[in-house]
Scaffold this motif. Structure first.
Motif, PDB file in Angstrom:
ATOM      1  N   GLN A  64       0.809  -1.208   0.000  1.00 18.54           N
ATOM      2  CA  GLN A  64       0.000   0.000   0.000  1.00 18.54           C
ATOM      3  C   GLN A  64       0.848   1.267   0.000  1.00 18.54           C
ATOM      4  O   GLN A  64       0.691   2.138  -0.839  1.00 18.54           O
ATOM      5  N   SER A  65       1.815   1.309   0.936  1.00 17.23           N
ATOM      6  CA  SER A  65       2.587   2.549   1.063  1.00 17.23           C
ATOM      7  C   SER A  65       3.441   2.788  -0.174  1.00 17.23           C
ATOM      8  O   SER A  65       3.643   3.914  -0.592  1.00 17.23           O
ATOM      9  N   ASN A  66       3.949   1.683  -0.768  1.00 15.33           N
ATOM     10  CA  ASN A  66       4.750   1.862  -1.962  1.00 15.33           C
ATOM     11  C   ASN A  66       3.891   2.331  -3.130  1.00 15.33           C
ATOM     12  O   ASN A  66       4.348   3.094  -3.969  1.00 15.33           O
ATOM     13  N   THR A 102       3.538   5.926  -2.871  1.00 13.38           N
ATOM     14  CA  THR A 102       4.740   6.600  -3.337  1.00 13.38           C
ATOM     15  C   THR A 102       4.755   6.656  -4.853  1.00 13.38           C
ATOM     16  O   THR A 102       5.150   7.660  -5.435  1.00 13.38           O
ATOM     17  N   HIS A 103       4.338   5.547  -5.493  1.00 12.74           N
ATOM     18  CA  HIS A 103       4.387   5.544  -6.945  1.00 12.74           C
ATOM     19  C   HIS A 103       3.356   6.487  -7.565  1.00 12.74           C
ATOM     20  O   HIS A 103       3.626   7.101  -8.587  1.00 12.74           O
ATOM     21  N   LEU A 136       5.020   9.730  -7.141  1.00 11.46           N
ATOM     22  CA  LEU A 136       6.117   9.829  -8.101  1.00 11.46           C
ATOM     23  C   LEU A 136       5.568  10.177  -9.473  1.00 11.46           C
ATOM     24  O   LEU A 136       6.103  11.031 -10.180  1.00 11.46           O
ATOM     25  N   GLN A 137       4.472   9.492  -9.837  1.00 13.16           N
ATOM     26  CA  GLN A 137       3.861   9.731 -11.144  1.00 13.16           C
ATOM     27  C   GLN A 137       3.407  11.189 -11.232  1.00 13.16           C
ATOM     28  O   GLN A 137       3.679  11.877 -12.211  1.00 13.16           O
ATOM     29  N   ASP A 161       9.952  10.242   2.641  1.00 14.40           N
ATOM     30  CA  ASP A 161       9.227   9.916   1.406  1.00 14.40           C
ATOM     31  C   ASP A 161       9.872  10.596   0.203  1.00 14.40           C
ATOM     32  O   ASP A 161       9.906  10.045  -0.888  1.00 14.40           O
ATOM     33  N   HIS A 200      12.759   8.500  -0.707  1.00 11.01           N
ATOM     34  CA  HIS A 200      12.290   7.327  -1.458  1.00 11.01           C
ATOM     35  C   HIS A 200      12.004   7.711  -2.909  1.00 11.01           C
ATOM     36  O   HIS A 200      12.353   6.999  -3.837  1.00 11.01           O
ATOM     37  N   GLU A 248      15.224   8.122  -4.787  1.00 10.61           N
ATOM     38  CA  GLU A 248      15.844   6.835  -5.099  1.00 10.61           C
ATOM     39  C   GLU A 248      15.116   6.124  -6.232  1.00 10.61           C
ATOM     40  O   GLU A 248      15.712   5.352  -6.970  1.00 10.61           O
ATOM     41  N   ALA A 249      13.810   6.371  -6.349  1.00 11.15           N
ATOM     42  CA  ALA A 249      13.025   5.701  -7.383  1.00 11.15           C
ATOM     43  C   ALA A 249      12.977   6.513  -8.677  1.00 11.15           C
ATOM     44  O   ALA A 249      12.177   6.226  -9.558  1.00 11.15           O
ATOM     45  N   SER A 250      13.816   7.539  -8.788  1.00 10.27           N
ATOM     46  CA  SER A 250      13.802   8.381  -9.987  1.00 10.27           C
ATOM     47  C   SER A 250      15.075   8.199 -10.798  1.00 10.27           C
ATOM     48  O   SER A 250      16.148   8.026 -10.238  1.00 10.27           O
ATOM     49  N   PRO A 251      14.969   8.291 -12.122  1.00  9.87           N
ATOM     50  CA  PRO A 251      16.159   8.301 -12.957  1.00  9.87           C
ATOM     51  C   PRO A 251      17.026   9.527 -12.636  1.00  9.87           C
ATOM     52  O   PRO A 251      16.509  10.538 -12.149  1.00  9.87           O
ATOM     53  N   PRO A 252      18.343   9.444 -12.897  1.00 10.71           N
ATOM     54  CA  PRO A 252      19.291  10.489 -12.482  1.00 10.71           C
ATOM     55  C   PRO A 252      18.893  11.918 -12.848  1.00 10.71           C
ATOM     56  O   PRO A 252      19.039  12.824 -12.032  1.00 10.71           O
ATOM     57  N   PHE A 295      19.044   2.993 -10.429  1.00 11.66           N
ATOM     58  CA  PHE A 295      18.906   3.931 -11.542  1.00 11.66           C
ATOM     59  C   PHE A 295      20.226   4.640 -11.867  1.00 11.66           C
ATOM     60  O   PHE A 295      20.229   5.801 -12.265  1.00 11.66           O
TER      61      PHE A 295
END
Lengths: 456, 456
Positions: free
Chosen positions: B9-11, B14-15, B18-19, B44, B47, B50-54, B282
């Motif tokens: 759920q929490s991830n 985050t997504h 992120l979107q 958050d 997080h 970390e979940a993003s491209p450079p 990434f």
């Protein structure tokens, strides 16, 4: 960086202790062994049991203090615990559960056959039984199954002084209590009061003024991985659990979460080798052989499929032996490169870094990594083959096959785990073998196919 | 069991976030993105980074609140953090470190070039600088490098009432404080007083009466893996750190330990695939390709060694193509079986279950597992080959080779990691490839050798 292979002081002590205890057992000095065990903490005895072969385990268990057995059981890993509990009498088990946390008792009972756990429940006192039965009514890996029900609650309209007097009267707080929970008249959670705040506030202050009224609480149905990732991100020590009506039903503490964090991380490694993460290192031979043979059976199918691919090219192999000699190189490199990507993606999925928003970026990246490494290793292997076998064409063929296989390995390394996750198959378990089978077959087909076209 | 591949759920939240943020960036709506970031917790945002491209990472970083940047940096994994910090000005870095824990500042500074970290230190106030410099004087992965120096100490001859008044006067306690430490006039640790005990005791009681005077403390030079295993076994929230004179020098809290527990467990998985556990999912293409190519290079050597083995049997391969078709099966099964044992042993070494006292038992067990699975899969493969190729002798040969290879795989699966550990090479990193190379070569030699003896 943490290097977990370094000599660890505390583990060395355990091994000295283990050596001492097992020497005592070997020499029949049971009294001495019992004496050694008496001075040890329950968690160290649990560690000792886990690090012992099955036979010594049962002897050791007989020598432990019955009053400590519950605490020892709590600390044992599932496989080892089960092996011991099946030999205990329900009344012994019921006695061992006294003084344990509700969630831990429920956890123990779940691993027992239904008949036995009913027996154990029957021997518990009514209040404990009711609590444990409530915990058993939630799924094991949900907040409800993990939580403790011994929560200290206060109301928001009292002063700190009143709270302090209440706590002194109550005497003793549940372990890892770092906050008291503030509830309204309907037991609904309205906030929390950190103990450290309580201690540093003037006695005449009202709870309402200093309490933290953020409504972050764990829903009772949340799964354990999400709970672990919340604790890790928020640096929580404990957190309240609420039901659908936002009523406070329990509390989860960091010590239970730590186990889940470690188990989840270990799960990836063990699954990638086709093992259950609860697999006991010292399980009996027959049991271990059976657990592993499923995975070996899957690999037999994969190996036969690869052999069938070579079989298609029997004529080619027959005409040029050098091809047979070299044909294992391309599949091997594809497998290694693909499994690197798989390991990265599995960790990314486990920690929640990979989602729809960045899959395409990652796919492009891994394909390009495949292109770069493909160029490098195609040149290296191609060059070596030309020098070794003195055949330019063979060198070009193996270089092209290598290039193709490393790019495919990069792409599949991303798509295979994500696809398994989508169809709800554990990616850590299935991806490695699926990927290796595909890169083996693709690598072999491309190499043998090109050889058939250009050399035969 | 915990299944970390389940939708979390929490991830998912985050997504979604992120979107939303990356949509905002794509559309050039930087103000909207900044607004979205303002409502998020630092952990958050970490997080999200970390979940993003450079590329998105740098843009995102520019949009974060400078006051929060220190907290965000603390939560980032090493690789990602380094990428961001090299672009920050020393004065920005010094500002970001304000209000951070000493250990976290030291941790940040260690990853900077020496020149830059000196600059940052120069911009800090004298007291903070002294503390950070002290932390930097200890190795990063020791208790000294991990500990915090903000410890609340009391003396044993005062009453609870005095302690409570002192705490109120002090105002605010360091995070995760679950105990106050009792020291003598020479700052030597003599005991600890749990906050929960403090709260539930009558005000006129003396500290001496209720304090816990067990002398368990972490020596300042203890390594982080041992600390993690102690915390995990003892269910600690925090623990005191002492120097050689048993003087209290700091305190380690569970939130720092949780990271080590997860890193250690991840380390095994990533190392087995030849990856650094701090590897950024990434990372830029070129960097990733370079990190992985060392491992691929090692595998090129292994694959060439295997090919040389087949090369020795060129005549045999030339005379009977069926042998070339089947020759990949035995090495493949040996590799899978051996890696199962390796994974089990690596986990056992990491958690400290395997030592001198039980190595021989484990070796015998794994060899016997090899025998049992050897019998089963030798019969299966032998039977299939007889049916497929219609050659009894070939069936017997592949069955014998399978049997031999699975037993050897079991034995090597135990001895290889233990041997690497003895000679201080990380077993998680080296064992898998070493084992696969040996089982490949042994499996191939036995199969081709027997075939040469009996068929050609």
């Amino acid at each position: 960086m943490a290097e977990n292979y370094e000599a660890e002081q505390s583990n060395q002590q355990t091994h000295q202790m283990l050596q001492e205890v097992s020497d005592a057992l070997d020499n029949g000095m049971f009294l001495h062994a019992r004496h050694l065990l008496k001075d040890m903490e329950p968690e160290d005895i649990a560690h000792l049991l886990e690090a012992s072969p099955p036979k010594s385990r049962l002897v050791l268990w007989q020598l432990t203090n019955p009053d400590e057995q519950g605490k020892i059981l709590e600390e044992l890993s599932e496989d080892v615990k089960d092996g011991i509990m099946v030999r205990m009498h329900p009344s012994q088990l019921a006695a061992a559960t006294e003084g344990m946390d509700t969630d831990d008792v429920a956890y123990l009972l779940r691993s027992l056959p239904n008949q036995v756990s009913q027996n154990v429940l029957a021997q518990m006192d009514a209040q404990d039984r009711a609590r444990v039965e409530q915990a058993l009514s939630y799924p094991e890996d949900s907040a409800g199954g993990m939580m403790n029900t011994d929560v200290v609650t206060i109301h928001s309209d009292v002063t700190i002084d009143v709270v302090l007097r209440y706590l002194r009267m109550r005497g003793g707080l549940p372990k890892a209590t770092d906050a008291l929970y503030v509830v309204d008249e309907n037991s609904r959670l309205v906030g929390s009061l950190l103990i450290t705040t309580l201690l540093t506030t003037q006695p005449d202050t009202e709870v309402l003024v200093i309490m933290d009224n953020s409504d972050e609480a764990i829903p009772v149905e949340m799964d354990d991985s999400s709970i672990a990732s919340l604790f890790e991100r928020r640096n929580w020590i404990s957190a309240p659990v609420v039901d659908k009506q936002h009523q406070l039903v329990g509390r989860i503490t960091i010590d239970d979460v730590v186990d889940i964090i470690r188990e989840n991380a270990e799960h990836s490694m063990m699954s990638m080798a086709g093992l259950d993460d609860e697999e006991d290192t010292f399980a009996p031979v027959f049991k271990s052989a059976r657990n592993r043979s499923i995975w070996l059976g899957a690999n037999v199918l994969a190996a036969l499929a690869t052999a069938s691919v070579s079989n298609l090219f029997e004529c080619t192999l027959n005409q040029m032996t050098a091809i047979a000699v070299l044909m294992t190189i391309v599949p091997s490199m594809g497998g290694v490169a693909g499994n690197q990507t798989v390991a990265l993606v599995i960790r990314g999925l486990a920690v929640g870094h990979i989602g729809d928003s960045n899959t395409r970026w990652l796919l492009t990246k891994e394909a390009l990594v495949g292109v770069l490494n493909g160029i490098v290793w195609a040149c290296v292997i191609g060059g070596i083959v030309v020098l070794w076998k003195g055949n330019w064409m063979l060198g070009c063929i193996i270089a092209s096959a290598m290039m193709a296989n490393l790019i495919i390995a990069g792409i599949l390394g991303v798509t295979v785990p994500i696809m398994f996750k989508k169809i709800k198959i554990d990616p850590a378990l299935a991806s490695g073998m699926a990927l290796t089978s595909i890169t083996d077959m693709v690598g072999l087909s491309v190499f043998l196919g090109l050889a058939t076209l250009f050399l035969v």
